[in-house]
Each structure stands twice: as structure tokens, then as C-alpha cells.
Design a protein around this motif. Structure first.
Motif, PDB file in Angstrom:
ATOM      1  N   ASP A  68      -4.245  -6.928  11.196  1.00  0.00           N
ATOM      2  CA  ASP A  68      -4.050  -7.408   9.832  1.00  0.00           C
ATOM      3  C   ASP A  68      -3.942  -8.926   9.835  1.00  0.00           C
ATOM      4  O   ASP A  68      -3.145  -9.502  10.570  1.00  0.00           O
ATOM      5  CB  ASP A  68      -2.773  -6.824   9.227  1.00  0.00           C
ATOM      6  CG  ASP A  68      -2.929  -5.361   8.895  1.00  0.00           C
ATOM      7  OD1 ASP A  68      -4.070  -4.945   8.648  1.00  0.00           O
ATOM      8  OD2 ASP A  68      -1.911  -4.646   8.886  1.00  0.00           O
ATOM      9  N   PRO A  72       3.306  -8.822   6.578  1.00  0.00           N
ATOM     10  CA  PRO A  72       3.859  -7.655   5.890  1.00  0.00           C
ATOM     11  C   PRO A  72       4.234  -7.988   4.452  1.00  0.00           C
ATOM     12  O   PRO A  72       4.485  -9.138   4.109  1.00  0.00           O
ATOM     13  CB  PRO A  72       5.095  -7.316   6.722  1.00  0.00           C
ATOM     14  CG  PRO A  72       5.451  -8.594   7.402  1.00  0.00           C
ATOM     15  CD  PRO A  72       4.178  -9.329   7.609  1.00  0.00           C
ATOM     16  N   VAL A  73       4.266  -6.954   3.632  1.00  0.00           N
ATOM     17  CA  VAL A  73       4.625  -7.136   2.224  1.00  0.00           C
ATOM     18  C   VAL A  73       6.140  -7.326   2.152  1.00  0.00           C
ATOM     19  O   VAL A  73       6.906  -6.583   2.748  1.00  0.00           O
ATOM     20  CB  VAL A  73       4.201  -5.908   1.399  1.00  0.00           C
ATOM     21  CG1 VAL A  73       4.711  -5.999  -0.016  1.00  0.00           C
ATOM     22  CG2 VAL A  73       2.701  -5.781   1.419  1.00  0.00           C
ATOM     23  N   ARG A  86       3.146   8.486  -2.562  1.00  0.00           N
ATOM     24  CA  ARG A  86       1.712   8.214  -2.531  1.00  0.00           C
ATOM     25  C   ARG A  86       1.114   8.561  -3.882  1.00  0.00           C
ATOM     26  O   ARG A  86       1.317   9.644  -4.408  1.00  0.00           O
ATOM     27  CB  ARG A  86       1.069   9.052  -1.441  1.00  0.00           C
ATOM     28  CG  ARG A  86      -0.404   8.871  -1.354  1.00  0.00           C
ATOM     29  CD  ARG A  86      -0.967   9.695  -0.191  1.00  0.00           C
ATOM     30  NE  ARG A  86      -2.367   9.879  -0.387  1.00  0.00           N
ATOM     31  CZ  ARG A  86      -2.944  11.019  -0.739  1.00  0.00           C
ATOM     32  NH1 ARG A  86      -2.234  12.089  -0.905  1.00  0.00           N
ATOM     33  NH2 ARG A  86      -4.233  11.091  -0.916  1.00  0.00           N
ATOM     34  N   ASP A  90      -5.012   4.804  -1.234  1.00  0.00           N
ATOM     35  CA  ASP A  90      -4.763   3.408  -0.923  1.00  0.00           C
ATOM     36  C   ASP A  90      -3.625   2.821  -1.761  1.00  0.00           C
ATOM     37  O   ASP A  90      -3.425   1.624  -1.762  1.00  0.00           O
ATOM     38  CB  ASP A  90      -6.061   2.633  -1.179  1.00  0.00           C
ATOM     39  CG  ASP A  90      -6.037   1.250  -0.592  1.00  0.00           C
ATOM     40  OD1 ASP A  90      -5.330   1.056   0.411  1.00  0.00           O
ATOM     41  OD2 ASP A  90      -6.713   0.371  -1.134  1.00  0.00           O
ATOM     42  N   LEU A  92       0.499   3.117  -3.140  1.00  0.00           N
ATOM     43  CA  LEU A  92       1.833   3.694  -3.038  1.00  0.00           C
ATOM     44  C   LEU A  92       2.679   3.234  -4.218  1.00  0.00           C
ATOM     45  O   LEU A  92       2.582   2.085  -4.643  1.00  0.00           O
ATOM     46  CB  LEU A  92       2.516   3.257  -1.740  1.00  0.00           C
ATOM     47  CG  LEU A  92       1.923   3.760  -0.445  1.00  0.00           C
ATOM     48  CD1 LEU A  92       2.664   3.146   0.734  1.00  0.00           C
ATOM     49  CD2 LEU A  92       2.003   5.260  -0.364  1.00  0.00           C
ATOM     50  N   TRP A 107       1.960  -0.617  -4.762  1.00  0.00           N
ATOM     51  CA  TRP A 107       1.541  -1.382  -3.592  1.00  0.00           C
ATOM     52  C   TRP A 107       0.183  -0.886  -3.145  1.00  0.00           C
ATOM     53  O   TRP A 107       0.011   0.276  -2.796  1.00  0.00           O
ATOM     54  CB  TRP A 107       2.557  -1.227  -2.465  1.00  0.00           C
ATOM     55  CG  TRP A 107       2.180  -1.907  -1.189  1.00  0.00           C
ATOM     56  CD1 TRP A 107       1.504  -3.068  -1.030  1.00  0.00           C
ATOM     57  CD2 TRP A 107       2.470  -1.447   0.130  1.00  0.00           C
ATOM     58  NE1 TRP A 107       1.354  -3.377   0.279  1.00  0.00           N
ATOM     59  CE2 TRP A 107       1.942  -2.396   1.027  1.00  0.00           C
ATOM     60  CE3 TRP A 107       3.125  -0.340   0.636  1.00  0.00           C
ATOM     61  CZ2 TRP A 107       2.046  -2.263   2.397  1.00  0.00           C
ATOM     62  CZ3 TRP A 107       3.231  -0.208   2.006  1.00  0.00           C
ATOM     63  CH2 TRP A 107       2.701  -1.159   2.873  1.00  0.00           C
ATOM     64  N   GLN A 108      -0.812  -1.786  -3.180  1.00  0.00           N
ATOM     65  CA  GLN A 108      -2.150  -1.454  -2.691  1.00  0.00           C
ATOM     66  C   GLN A 108      -2.179  -1.792  -1.205  1.00  0.00           C
ATOM     67  O   GLN A 108      -2.088  -2.947  -0.810  1.00  0.00           O
ATOM     68  CB  GLN A 108      -3.225  -2.211  -3.453  1.00  0.00           C
ATOM     69  CG  GLN A 108      -4.601  -1.697  -3.139  1.00  0.00           C
ATOM     70  CD  GLN A 108      -5.621  -2.179  -4.138  1.00  0.00           C
ATOM     71  OE1 GLN A 108      -5.338  -3.042  -4.957  1.00  0.00           O
ATOM     72  NE2 GLN A 108      -6.806  -1.619  -4.063  1.00  0.00           N
ATOM     73  N   VAL A 109      -2.275  -0.755  -0.384  1.00  0.00           N
ATOM     74  CA  VAL A 109      -2.105  -0.897   1.056  1.00  0.00           C
ATOM     75  C   VAL A 109      -3.224  -1.718   1.677  1.00  0.00           C
ATOM     76  O   VAL A 109      -2.978  -2.561   2.540  1.00  0.00           O
ATOM     77  CB  VAL A 109      -2.016   0.494   1.733  1.00  0.00           C
ATOM     78  CG1 VAL A 109      -1.867   0.374   3.219  1.00  0.00           C
ATOM     79  CG2 VAL A 109      -0.872   1.290   1.135  1.00  0.00           C
ATOM     80  N   SER A 110      -4.467  -1.502   1.275  1.00  0.00           N
ATOM     81  CA  SER A 110      -5.592  -2.187   1.921  1.00  0.00           C
ATOM     82  C   SER A 110      -5.550  -3.695   1.715  1.00  0.00           C
ATOM     83  O   SER A 110      -5.934  -4.450   2.597  1.00  0.00           O
ATOM     84  CB  SER A 110      -6.915  -1.630   1.406  1.00  0.00           C
ATOM     85  OG  SER A 110      -7.035  -1.873   0.023  1.00  0.00           O
ATOM     86  N   HIS A 112      -2.653  -5.347   0.739  1.00  0.00           N
ATOM     87  CA  HIS A 112      -1.255  -5.774   0.883  1.00  0.00           C
ATOM     88  C   HIS A 112      -0.769  -6.516  -0.358  1.00  0.00           C
ATOM     89  O   HIS A 112      -0.074  -7.512  -0.267  1.00  0.00           O
ATOM     90  CB  HIS A 112      -1.086  -6.664   2.127  1.00  0.00           C
ATOM     91  CG  HIS A 112      -1.318  -5.928   3.398  1.00  0.00           C
ATOM     92  ND1 HIS A 112      -0.371  -5.151   3.975  1.00  0.00           N
ATOM     93  CD2 HIS A 112      -2.418  -5.839   4.199  1.00  0.00           C
ATOM     94  CE1 HIS A 112      -0.851  -4.623   5.088  1.00  0.00           C
ATOM     95  NE2 HIS A 112      -2.099  -5.023   5.231  1.00  0.00           N
TER      96      HIS A 112
END
Length: 126
Positions: A68, A72-73, A86, A90, A92, A107-110, A112
Motif C-alpha cells: 500500500d 493506514p486510515v 461490510r 470494497d 465498510l 470506508w472505501q477499502v481500495s 483508503h
């Protein structure tokens, strides 16, 4: 006469079975050999797999393909994470408490990225 033949001198009738064709006899013998060979092969494969060493561990379900680039967020100061769910593959939903106020952030994981969500009303005392 197909099944019976008469003897010339004595006059008695003797039954004779018709002969088995050579091709049928060869096919039956060949199939018997194949059944025996298949059974021996099956037993050998089972014994070989039972005596084989331990299998290699399988890979995890998701393997990161690259590091990455983003860190981190981080949640805003004074925020506590209460729960997480979830929404999509992608995305959360984070249930947070920010200075006593409950919020739901997405939160969009891809990417961040945190997106604004819902501000939940505080329950009134009875």
C-alpha cells in the motif's frame, strides 16, 4: 441342425452347444485384464497418497498484490470505533462515537478513503 446332431451309426441324438465366437472370447478376456489393471492402479494411487508427506499449506484467500502506497486510515481525534460492518466488497460501514455523538462513516477499502455517512440522533432520556 444347429443344436442337435444325429450320430450316423447309433442313431442317437446328441446335443452340442454352438461354439463361442473368438472375437467375443477375446473381448471378455481383454475386459477382465482391464478390470484387474484398473483395480491395481486404484489401490496403488490410494496407498501412494496415504504414504505421501504432508501437503503444502494452501495460500490465503486474498493475497495482496502490492504494498500500500497510502498509510493506514486514521479516525478524527476523539473518535472511538464501536463496530464495523461490510456493505459491499470494497465498502465498510464504521459505527463511531465522536465526542459522544454517534456517526456511521463509510470506508472505501481500495482507496483508503473515509466518506461521510449518517449522524445518529442521541436517544432522549425517559
Amino acid at each position: 441342425m444347429t443344436g442337435r446332431q444325429k450320430r450316423e451309426k447309433t442313431g442317437e441324438i446328441v446335443e452340442e452347444t454352438p461354439g463361442t465366437p473368438k472375437a467375443l472370447l477375446a473381448a471378455v478376456i481383454g475386459m477382465g485384464i482391464l478390470i484387474i489393471a484398473g483395480t491395481i492402479t486404484l489401490v496403488w494411487v490410494i496407498l501412494h497418497r496415504m504414504n505421501a508427506g504432508p501437503t503444502h499449506p494452501s495460500l490465503p484467500a486474498s493475497v495482496p498484490l502490492q504494498e500500500d502506497a497510502q498509510g493506514p486510515v486514521t479516525l478524527p481525534p476523539g473518535t472511538r470505533l464501536l463496530s464495523m460492518a461490510r456493505v459491499q466488497d470494497d465498502l465498510l460501514a464504521l459505527h463511531v462515537s465522536e465526542n459522544g455523538q454517534d456517526k456511521v462513516l463509510l470506508w472505501q477499502v481500495s482507496t483508503h478513503r473515509l466518506r461521510s455517512g449518517l449522524i445518529l440522533p442521541t436517544p432522549s432520556a425517559p
